[in-house]
Design an enzyme around this catalytic site. Structure first.
Site, PDB file in Angstrom:
ATOM      1  N   GLU A   1      45.458  10.656  10.820  1.00  0.00           N
ATOM      2  CA  GLU A   1      45.225  10.429   9.386  1.00  0.00           C
ATOM      3  C   GLU A   1      46.315  11.135   8.608  1.00  0.00           C
ATOM      4  OE1 GLU A   1      41.293  11.543   8.146  1.00  0.00           O
ATOM      5  OE2 GLU A   1      40.334   9.980   9.347  1.00  0.00           O
TER       6      GLU A   1
ATOM      7  N   ARG B   1      46.780  13.305   0.884  1.00  0.00           N
ATOM      8  CA  ARG B   1      46.116  12.413  -0.087  1.00  0.00           C
ATOM      9  C   ARG B   1      46.527  12.636  -1.531  1.00  0.00           C
ATOM     10  NH1 ARG B   1      40.141  12.619   2.517  1.00  0.00           N
ATOM     11  NH2 ARG B   1      40.862  11.585   4.398  1.00  0.00           N
TER      12      ARG B   1
ATOM     13  N   ARG C   1      42.171  18.877   0.294  1.00  0.00           N
ATOM     14  CA  ARG C   1      41.641  18.915   1.665  1.00  0.00           C
ATOM     15  C   ARG C   1      42.416  17.989   2.598  1.00  0.00           C
ATOM     16  NH1 ARG C   1      37.956  15.644   4.424  1.00  0.00           N
ATOM     17  NH2 ARG C   1      37.659  14.461   2.514  1.00  0.00           N
TER      18      ARG C   1
ATOM     19  N   HIS D   1      36.582  11.410  -4.470  1.00  0.00           N
ATOM     20  CA  HIS D   1      36.146  11.391  -3.074  1.00  0.00           C
ATOM     21  C   HIS D   1      35.555  12.720  -2.608  1.00  0.00           C
ATOM     22  CE1 HIS D   1      36.110  10.215   1.117  1.00  0.00           C
ATOM     23  NE2 HIS D   1      36.972  11.168   1.454  1.00  0.00           N
TER      24      HIS D   1
ATOM     25  N   HIS E   1      40.555   9.796  -3.286  1.00  0.00           N
ATOM     26  CA  HIS E   1      41.013   9.100  -2.079  1.00  0.00           C
ATOM     27  C   HIS E   1      41.890   7.929  -2.523  1.00  0.00           C
ATOM     28  CE1 HIS E   1      41.148   7.118   1.765  1.00  0.00           C
ATOM     29  NE2 HIS E   1      40.508   8.134   2.319  1.00  0.00           N
TER      30      HIS E   1
ATOM     31  N   GLU F   1      30.223  20.699   1.804  1.00  0.00           N
ATOM     32  CA  GLU F   1      31.053  20.363   0.638  1.00  0.00           C
ATOM     33  C   GLU F   1      30.677  21.151  -0.612  1.00  0.00           C
ATOM     34  OE1 GLU F   1      31.399  16.164  -0.165  1.00  0.00           O
ATOM     35  OE2 GLU F   1      32.703  16.495  -1.900  1.00  0.00           O
TER      36      GLU F   1
END
Ligand code: SIN
Length: 543
Positions: free
Chosen positions: A136, A304, A400, A365, A255, A389
């Site tokens: 990822e 991200r 993150r 997100h 996201h 979270e």
């Protein structure tokens, strides 16, 4: 060290309104929330002799965990190491990770995953039965383990729901406020029981030696999010009302690839996992021109924050509200095998990802900030703990790294179980059971969440943030106690604290981007903290 940072202070609700308590229970440990963190804790406490109650405002499986696609990052693959996982996490966190916390995360991660596998989770394996690893954004290696292709959270939730026994579960029960002793230590919880339509049936008190917040995220503070309906920031709002410190709220991760259904789309949207880019999909504009080429050495697999900010800049420059994820080169076999949930979801909206690019835009997100806590869940208030979270342990910093969140839930739950087994606080006498409180009109929710998306979203302007602060301060107390009003009030509290933090941070870093100050500033290599006293927020800072 904490010092006062930004004034003037903004106001939030000091206490949620509800009817007088009519029943009472007790448990050694109350867990608020029933996703990966809360259920893992209950599972790890099995056999300890401690009585455990789970309080969840919907049904057990309705939280974010069920929707988590990507997987769990662990440095167990050939050639990988916790040190490399640590390095990638620190880079993604843009200078604000707590390195000691990250070290715990990456070194204890493999054992935590082992625990869930031993509890019966079926993760995807190769033909030799070895765990499959995928890649990822921000990861220098393929190190994400997954289940059902893109249904990792569902498998973890299923496994834990089956594995947890001997626990009192209160469903449709809303955690209103913590109850405290004369010194402010938490000694229990005020809970509102709801009917299926969210009306308040009755309020009760649960006395406990430890109250654990495992309520997940706050994506519903924004009009469009990957988070389910229940993610309204309840744990952070409750912690603020209980006097606890919260931290890093300005770092909301957007996201990059969320299925775009049109400008009016509200609530939970379909996530197109980063793992799709990990398998080779690319971001393009309407002309097919690549968006991430030249923007970062990792291109489409950049962290991200970088991808979302690059997309936001391209969309603003060209006057469009979405771009495209082109996954056609993956081919139908790979798409169906690795991403069955995503393919089904996109097809049901009339797009075939095998033959067409998928319309996408960034959406809220993940909350990198939350209730300040250590890696065993201790907060700044005695008797109150936070894991998953809802907590801010410092492992995510300003942004993150993908697939570190289920991991954090698993790791911190195990550690908190060890702590509570060893040193459970004594039961304290509840001093304050007062019922005076207020709520925000549930009808204000839409305007607030649309405003947050517009003014405190991926790209923030000082004027927009100030407009949002003014709008928030205009919200009037109103409404009958019940799910809609309690959630709207918590959303208002979170939006206010988040906007205050975003206004303070005079730089662009990680998931906090300002149009007027676009670079990182060394003097902002610190955390913005927020506390509340009698409903007035005050901001501070800490190294
Ligand atoms: C994703 O699958 O892209 C999301 C996973 C995560 O947020 O960690």
């Amino acid at each position: 060290m904490t010092a006062t940072l930004c004034e003037p202070a903004l106001a939030v609700t000091a206490r949620l309104a509800g009817p007088r308590p009519t029943w009472e229970r007790r448990a050694d440990v109350i867990v608020v929330g029933s996703g990966v963190a809360g259920l893992s804790l209950a599972h790890s406490l099995a056999g300890s002799g401690l009585s455990v109650a789970i309080v969840t405002k919907a049904t057990v499986g309705e939280g974010s965990t069920t929707w988590a696609q990507g997987g769990v990052a662990i440095a167990s693959g050939v050639g990988d190491s916790p040190e490399e996982h640590l390095r990638d996490t620190l880079v993604a966190g843009a200078g604000l990770c707590d390195e000691a916390a990250v070290r715990i995360l990456v070194t204890e991660g493999p054992a935590a995953v082992d625990t869930i596998l031993r509890a019966g989770a079926q993760f995807d394996t190769d033909s030799d039965g070895r765990l499959q690893f995928t890649r990822e954004g921000g990861h220098s290696r393929a190190r994400i383990v997954h289940a059902g292709g893109d249904a990792t959270g569902l498998e973890i939730q299923r496994t834990l729901e089956k594995a947890v026994h001997n626990v009192d579960v209160f469903e449709h029960a809303f955690a209103l406020d913590a109850l405290t002793d004369q010194y402010g230590a938490v000694a229990g919880l005020r809970v509102g029981r709801l009917d299926e339509n969210g009306n308040c049936l009755e309020v009760g008190i649960v006395r406990a030696r430890a109250v654990v917040l495992a309520t997940g995220g706050m994506g519903q503070v924004y009009a469009s999010t990957t988070n389910p309906e229940v993610s309204t920031g309840d744990g952070v709002a409750l912690a603020l009302r209980a006097g606890a410190e919260v931290r890093d709220l300005e770092f909301v991760q957007f996201h990059p690839t969320v299925f775009y259904r049109g400008p009016g789309a509200r609530g939970r949207q379909l996530l197109i996992s980063e793992a799709v880019r990990g398998e080779g999909a690319i971001l393009v504009d309407a002309d097919g021109e690549r968006v991430m080429a030249g923007a970062h050495p990792l291109a489409d697999l950049a962290p991200r924050d970088v991808v979302s900010a690059t997309m936001a800049a391209r969309m603003a420059r060209t006057g469009v509200d979405h771009l495209y994820l082109d996954a056609r080169d993956l081919g139908e076999d790979t798409l169906l095998r690795r991403f069955p949930t995503i393919v089904a979801g996109v097809r049901s909206a009339g797009i075939d990802p095998v033959t067409e690019p998928i319309p996408v835009a960034p959406a809220a997100h993940y909350a990198c900030g939350g209730v300040t806590a250590d890696m065993s869940g201790r907060t700044s208030v005695t008797g109150l703990y936070a894991i998953g979270e809802v907590a801010c342990t410092g492992v995510h910093g300003a942004n993150r790294l993908g697939s570190n969140s289920l991991l954090e839930g698993l790791v911190t739950a195990r550690r908190l179980a060890t702590l509570l087994k060893a040193e459970l606080p004594p039961q304290r006498a509840i001093e304050d059971t007062s019922i005076a409180g207020s709520t925000i009109d549930a009808g204000a929710r839409l305007e607030l969440t649309v405003g947050m998306a517009r003014d405190v979203g991926v790209m923030r302007t000082p004027e927009g943030m100030r407009d949002m602060a003014r709008l928030l301060q205009k919200a009037a107390p109103a409404g009958d106690p019940g799910l809609a009003a309690w959630e709207a009030t918590n959303i208002h509290t979170i939006a206010t604290a988040l906007t205050a933090a975003a206004l303070c941070r005079a730089e662009s870093r990680g998931a906090h981007r300002r149009s007027d100050i676009t670079d990182r500033r060394d003097e902002w290599l610190r955390h913005i903290t927020i506390t509340a006293r009698d409903g007035v927020l005050s901001t501070g800072e800490t190294a």
